[in-house]
Design an enzyme around this catalytic site. Structure first.
Site, PDB file in Angstrom:
ATOM      1  N   LYS A 299      27.796  41.219  58.865  1.00 23.00           N
ATOM      2  CA  LYS A 299      28.959  40.590  59.446  1.00 23.00           C
ATOM      3  C   LYS A 299      30.229  40.807  58.619  1.00 23.00           C
ATOM      4  O   LYS A 299      31.258  41.253  59.131  1.00 23.00           O
ATOM      5  CB  LYS A 299      28.666  39.087  59.570  1.00 23.00           C
ATOM      6  CG  LYS A 299      29.811  38.262  60.031  1.00 23.00           C
ATOM      7  CD  LYS A 299      29.538  36.802  59.743  1.00 23.00           C
ATOM      8  CE  LYS A 299      29.597  36.551  58.261  1.00 23.00           C
ATOM      9  NZ  LYS A 299      29.931  35.164  57.913  1.00 23.00           N
ATOM     10  N   THR A 300      30.134  40.483  57.351  1.00 25.45           N
ATOM     11  CA  THR A 300      31.309  40.622  56.500  1.00 25.45           C
ATOM     12  C   THR A 300      31.735  42.080  56.414  1.00 25.45           C
ATOM     13  O   THR A 300      32.913  42.406  56.375  1.00 25.45           O
ATOM     14  CB  THR A 300      31.009  40.083  55.096  1.00 25.45           C
ATOM     15  OG1 THR A 300      30.464  38.781  55.229  1.00 25.45           O
ATOM     16  CG2 THR A 300      32.275  40.005  54.273  1.00 25.45           C
TER      17      THR A 300
ATOM     18  N   ASP B 293      36.492  34.581  61.051  1.00 24.57           N
ATOM     19  CA  ASP B 293      35.133  34.609  60.518  1.00 24.57           C
ATOM     20  C   ASP B 293      34.439  33.294  60.866  1.00 24.57           C
ATOM     21  O   ASP B 293      35.095  32.271  61.020  1.00 24.57           O
ATOM     22  CB  ASP B 293      35.238  34.772  58.988  1.00 24.57           C
ATOM     23  CG  ASP B 293      33.900  35.092  58.371  1.00 24.57           C
ATOM     24  OD1 ASP B 293      32.976  35.482  59.097  1.00 24.57           O
ATOM     25  OD2 ASP B 293      33.792  34.952  57.133  1.00 24.57           O
ATOM     26  N   GLU B 294      33.131  33.320  60.964  1.00 25.66           N
ATOM     27  CA  GLU B 294      32.347  32.091  61.200  1.00 25.66           C
ATOM     28  C   GLU B 294      32.901  31.280  62.369  1.00 25.66           C
ATOM     29  O   GLU B 294      33.110  30.068  62.258  1.00 25.66           O
ATOM     30  CB  GLU B 294      32.345  31.200  59.940  1.00 25.66           C
ATOM     31  CG  GLU B 294      31.879  31.884  58.674  1.00 25.66           C
ATOM     32  CD  GLU B 294      30.366  31.919  58.538  1.00 25.66           C
ATOM     33  OE1 GLU B 294      29.671  31.762  59.558  1.00 25.66           O
ATOM     34  OE2 GLU B 294      29.895  32.127  57.418  1.00 25.66           O
TER      35      GLU B 294
ATOM     36  N   GLN C  87      23.687  29.863  63.726  1.00 28.55           N
ATOM     37  CA  GLN C  87      23.918  29.361  62.380  1.00 28.55           C
ATOM     38  C   GLN C  87      24.982  28.269  62.347  1.00 28.55           C
ATOM     39  O   GLN C  87      25.576  27.994  61.312  1.00 28.55           O
ATOM     40  CB  GLN C  87      24.327  30.507  61.442  1.00 28.55           C
ATOM     41  CG  GLN C  87      23.186  31.457  61.169  1.00 28.55           C
ATOM     42  CD  GLN C  87      23.536  32.463  60.100  1.00 28.55           C
ATOM     43  OE1 GLN C  87      23.677  32.142  58.939  1.00 28.55           O
ATOM     44  NE2 GLN C  87      23.720  33.702  60.528  1.00 28.55           N
TER      45      GLN C  87
ATOM     46  N   ARG D  18      17.521  33.264  54.774  1.00 28.15           N
ATOM     47  CA  ARG D  18      18.085  33.566  53.452  1.00 28.15           C
ATOM     48  C   ARG D  18      17.150  34.462  52.665  1.00 28.15           C
ATOM     49  O   ARG D  18      17.531  35.075  51.693  1.00 28.15           O
ATOM     50  CB  ARG D  18      18.324  32.289  52.618  1.00 28.15           C
ATOM     51  CG  ARG D  18      19.306  31.271  53.175  1.00 28.15           C
ATOM     52  CD  ARG D  18      20.599  31.861  53.578  1.00 28.15           C
ATOM     53  NE  ARG D  18      20.586  32.177  55.011  1.00 28.15           N
ATOM     54  CZ  ARG D  18      21.462  32.977  55.600  1.00 28.15           C
ATOM     55  NH1 ARG D  18      22.410  33.532  54.903  1.00 28.15           N
ATOM     56  NH2 ARG D  18      21.385  33.241  56.890  1.00 28.15           N
TER      57      ARG D  18
END
Length: 859
Positions: A64-65, A252-253, A287, A635
């Site tokens: 994503k980043t 973002d997010e 998430q 994670r």
DNA sequence: GTGAACTTCGTTTTT
DNA sequence: CGAAGTTCAC
């Protein structure tokens, strides 16, 4: 188990961010155009689809980043926009920093020229400082921290003569926070809300609070978005200017945005009819774990409606985890409704990969011991502690691990917890600096007038307040005038006089003294440093260190005001990431991170999913908990180890617990139910082990406390932790024979089936779902006392292929309706309902209770 | 005005 | 059980 990719990377990464960076397979990007190479098709599509609205659904570990940063690099490299024409918002400073850093890498230099890359709040401040006068502030307004906010509210409540027991300031603060998260000004809050607080005075108080902020020339965190929204709404000319400026917007997010943030974005992304904004929102509905603080998953679910014709790109190729981990996570999250739907996949398939392990421990102490042992084993095999993490649901769980690791001499690091700037000494110091720079900062002044103690208590402060209010001047100025008169008794007057003179002097020094030196002088002369030097408590030295660190960090800024401006928003400091240590943190703070090995302890009903989420959030609360579990699982890169205990101390009392329903939602194919390490004595003995039963004193009278404590001290597994639990722990019985026996399925209102009665979980306030019988003990039940000795409870499954079904033999309860039973705490009663191993009993004296059958005896 | 006894209450957290 | 906040006696 020990596959080669487990070996340490050749270059020792220096920190979490660095490791995350390396691990996401970021291509070296040595050439300026290198940002496109190494992207998969979907990522590339997301990077190159620069025009029009785009929603990138980026699953965990899908880069994503990388997409966000590459997209910005692409926009810049293709000269679609100048750096100053791109608006890029994140939630945390950390994320903003990482993006800046990575873009710098891609483009070839540090991107100083991206003034509009930052958090919602930092960009909000920037806008607000430009147009402060439009909402009645001056551009040098102060940003309040939560302490200031609470203190201010308390004053207002007092002025209203409200009972602060019945109407606590904190409650109002969170209420107001909710309003601001929704972008509601005092006149906009719904009628019901307005009435909710203090018999209808909610709106008035909110208004009073906002008025007070204006006179103080201050804004709280909520205002940093509220004010800009109102400015953009009320000033079309300015809005148009921002429209021209921001040619590309990235978020973002996105799943974490609240209503205010959404409104702000929508204003900025607004385009004339027929035109579309170049808006790219990246997020993962699975998430979304911040609903409780106002995040609206709905924002992301609604994107296509908000921006008709939006392009939706799914990133589903995962570069992080093994297939087992992804399989487990995918299966779990599939139990949620209302998802946009993604299925992560990976090419990382290797028969050697560990399945996700689920292990039971007797109690939380054993859990900590066993995990500690596993960590040491991994360490012996050459795994770095930096690659391991323990992710807990609630921070009280951390303590057990810390205690254990201290005795083991195992390095650990707690992530989260009180942040640097939140520490008392830092806030105090900052308050001194704030008053020095801005003598009108009443809240800061109030914070430190009597710190260190100067004999200025409530009475003196009250006097100051009255005088200041009457003359409409700041507190410090009021003090300046009052020390000339006779209002104060000699001692407080002298103390006050000293402060006033000190602040005057320091204020004059701001211009000609180096700010770091001045800061030191202030702390020295005010007696603040001395206060901690004279403090004999254990924390004092640490606090002094923190103060030193604060002054050191001021070096990075060139003036005191400049420092204060920054510190209000970017208040986190780097952890020392140099040493090799296991990370311990909450699931929430683990979002965005990754580790080779992840331990997930505490998967028990009531804790995870947390009872309060269930009580207050109902179905959506449960779903958010499930997303948390999903975040936890994803994670892990190589190994995920889930634990649950049979007994946990909650509020000081030992309570028996029931495995988390999430365990039952894991797929059998990717999960193995592990035996606890043999050194801990295996599973329990028969439930009817008389000795065990009688020693587990479920109800310890006060006089027995000392005795209990003594017993607890001698409880096996003290220092060494390798002692088995002794006689009670041994038994010939197969642990799973003692499994909970739930025969019946229950049908939920939504048509799904469960193995628990739904009523057991919903609608019960403040009471974890545990057997009543086990409450009230201040001593852990001994192992073998036979509650939940099995690995996992289970019954027939509705969803095929889920865990456990086969591993547990179904045994009918030995009780049936109408049986007379005896319970240590509740006495005699009649069984009313049999539900597997849980009984509903009508006790003769105590009334109806639900108990685990292990706690009653037939009579 | 200050420290010591007493009461209350118990997720998650960024800015 | 323990932290945090509150009340109460010097």
């Amino acid at each position: 188990m020990n596959d080669s990719s487990d070996k340490l990377p050749p270059m020792k990464p220096s920190g979490i961010a660095a490791r995350a960076l390396a691990a996401r397979g970021a291509a070296p990007a040595t050439t300026h155009a290198g940002y496109l190479s190494g992207l998969n098709d979907e990522q590339r599509d997301a990077v190159e689809s620069t025009e029009g609205p785009v929603l990138v659904l980026a699953g965990a570990g899908t880069g994503k980043t990388r997409v966000l940063t590459s997209r910005i690099a692409h926009i810049l490299a293709t000269k679609r926009a100048h750096p100053s024409q791109i608006l890029a918002v994140t939630f945390t400073n950390k994320a903003a920093r990482e993006m800046k850093h990575r873009i710098g890498h891609m483009v070839g230099q540090e991107v100083e020229g991206m003034p509009w890359l930052g958090t919602f709040h930092s960009i909000g401040v920037k806008m607000l400082r430009r147009h402060a006068e439009l909402v009645g502030l001056r551009s040098n307004f102060t940003i309040l921290d939560t302490d200031d906010q609470i203190r201010l509210i308390k004053q207002l409540l007092q002025a209203e003569q409200l009972d602060d027991k019945r109407w606590p300031a904190k409650m109002f603060a969170s209420l107001m926070d909710g309003w601001k998260n929704k972008g509601l000004t005092p006149d906009q809050i719904p009628q019901g809300d307005a009435r909710a607080f203090a018999e209808g005075r909610g709106r008035k108080l909110y208004q009073a609070y906002q008025d007070r902020l204006l006179t103080l020339n201050a804004a709280d965190f909520g205002d940093l978005l509220m004010h800009p929204i109102n400015i953009l709404r009320n000033h079309p000319d300015l809005l148009a200017e921002y429209h021209r400026r921001f040619r590309y917007i990235l978020v973002d997010e996105y799943q974490d945005t609240n209503i205010a943030q959404y409104l702000w974005l929508r204003l900025l992304a607004q385009r004339p009819a027929g035109q579309q904004p170049n808006l790219c929102c990246v997020g993962d509905d699975d998430q979304s774990i911040y609903g409780w603080r106002g995040a609206e998953v709905d924002n992301i679910l609604r994107f296509e409606k908000d921006f008709p014709g939006a392009k939706v790109i799914r990133l589903e190729r995962n570069y992080r985890s093994t297939q087992h981990i992804l399989g487990a996570a995918a299966h779990l999250i599939a139990h949620n409704e209302g998802r946009l739907g993604k299925t992560l996949f990976t090419d990382l398939v290797d028969p050697e990969h560990d399945k996700v392990a689920v292990t039971n421990a007797w109690d939380s102490e054993e859990e900590a011991r066993a995990i500690g042992e596993e960590i040491e084993q991994l360490q012996r095999k050459g795994h770095a502690l930096n690659d391991m993490a323990i992710l807990v649901r609630a921070s009280f769980q951390m303590r057990g691990f810390e205690d254990r690791f201290v005795t083991l001499g195992l390095n650990y690091r707690v992530i989260g917890g009180p942040r640097f700037y939140e520490r008392m000494e830092i806030r105090d110091a900052l308050a001194y600096f704030r008053v020095t720079v801005q003598p009108a900062d009443d809240l800061a002044f109030e914070r430190i007038v009597n710190t260190p103690k100067r004999g200025l208590g409530d009475v003196a402060i009250k006097l100051l307040h009255e005088y200041a209010r009457a003359k409409n001047i700041p507190l410090l100025a009021a003090a300046g005038e009052l020390i000339e008169g006779e209002e104060f008794k000699p001692r407080p007057r002298a103390a006050l006089a000293e402060i006033v003179h000190n602040f005057r002097r320091w204020g004059e020094m701001v211009t000609h003294m180096r700010h770091t030196d001045l800061a030191e002088t202030i702390l020295e002369e005010s007696g603040y440093t001395a206060m901690w030097q004279n403090d004999r408590s254990a924390e004092a030295p640490g606090r002094l260190d923190n103060l030193k660190e604060l002054i050191r960090s001021m070096d990075d800024y060139d003036s005191l005001p400049g420092f204060l401006e920054h510190i209000a928003l970017v208040m986190d400091t780097e952890q020392n990431e140099s040493m090799d240590a296991v990370s311990i943190m909450t699931l929430h703070s683990a979002k965005g991170l990754e580790f080779e090995t992840v331990f997930l302890p505490g998967w028990e009903e009531g804790l995870f999913p947390h009872q309060r989420s269930l009580d207050e959030g109902g179905r959506s609360g449960l779903e958010e908990e499930r997303r948390l579990a999903y975040v936890g699982l994803t994670r892990g890169k190589k190994r995920v180890k889930i634990w649950f205990v049979s007994n946990r101390r909650i509020h000081g009392l030992w309570q028996s617990t029931i495995p988390s329903r999430f365990l039952e939602e894991l797929p059998e194919a990717h999960v193995e139910v592990a035996e606890a390490s043999s050194s801990y004595g295996g599973y329990g003995a028969s439930r009817w082990d008389q000795d065990a039963f009688s020693t587990s004193s479920y109800q310890t009278p006060g006089w027995k406390r000392a005795q209990a404590a003594a017993q607890a001290g001698g409880y096996p597994g003290g220092r060494d932790g390798r002692i088995s639990y002794g006689e009670n722990g041994v038994s010939g019985s197969n642990p799973r024979d003692n499994a909970a026996r739930r025969a019946d399925k229950y049908i939920n209102r939504d048509g799904t089936t469960r193995n628990e009665p739904a009523t057991g979980f919903a609608g019960r306030m403040n009471e974890p779902y545990v057997a009543q019988a086990s409450r009230g003990s201040n001593q852990p039940p001994r192992k073998g006392a036979g509650l939940y000795s099995s690995a996992i409870a289970g019954g027939p499954r509705e969803i095929s292929g889920e865990l456990i079904a086969k591993s547990v033999a179904e045994t009918p309860s030995q009780f049936s309706e109408g049986d007379r039973v005896f319970h240590l705490k509740f006495g005699n009663g009649t069984v009313a309902i049999v539900d597997g191993n849980k009984l509903t009993v009508d006790f003769d004296k105590a009334g109806q209770k639900r108990v685990l059958e292990g706690f009653v005896q037939p009579i």
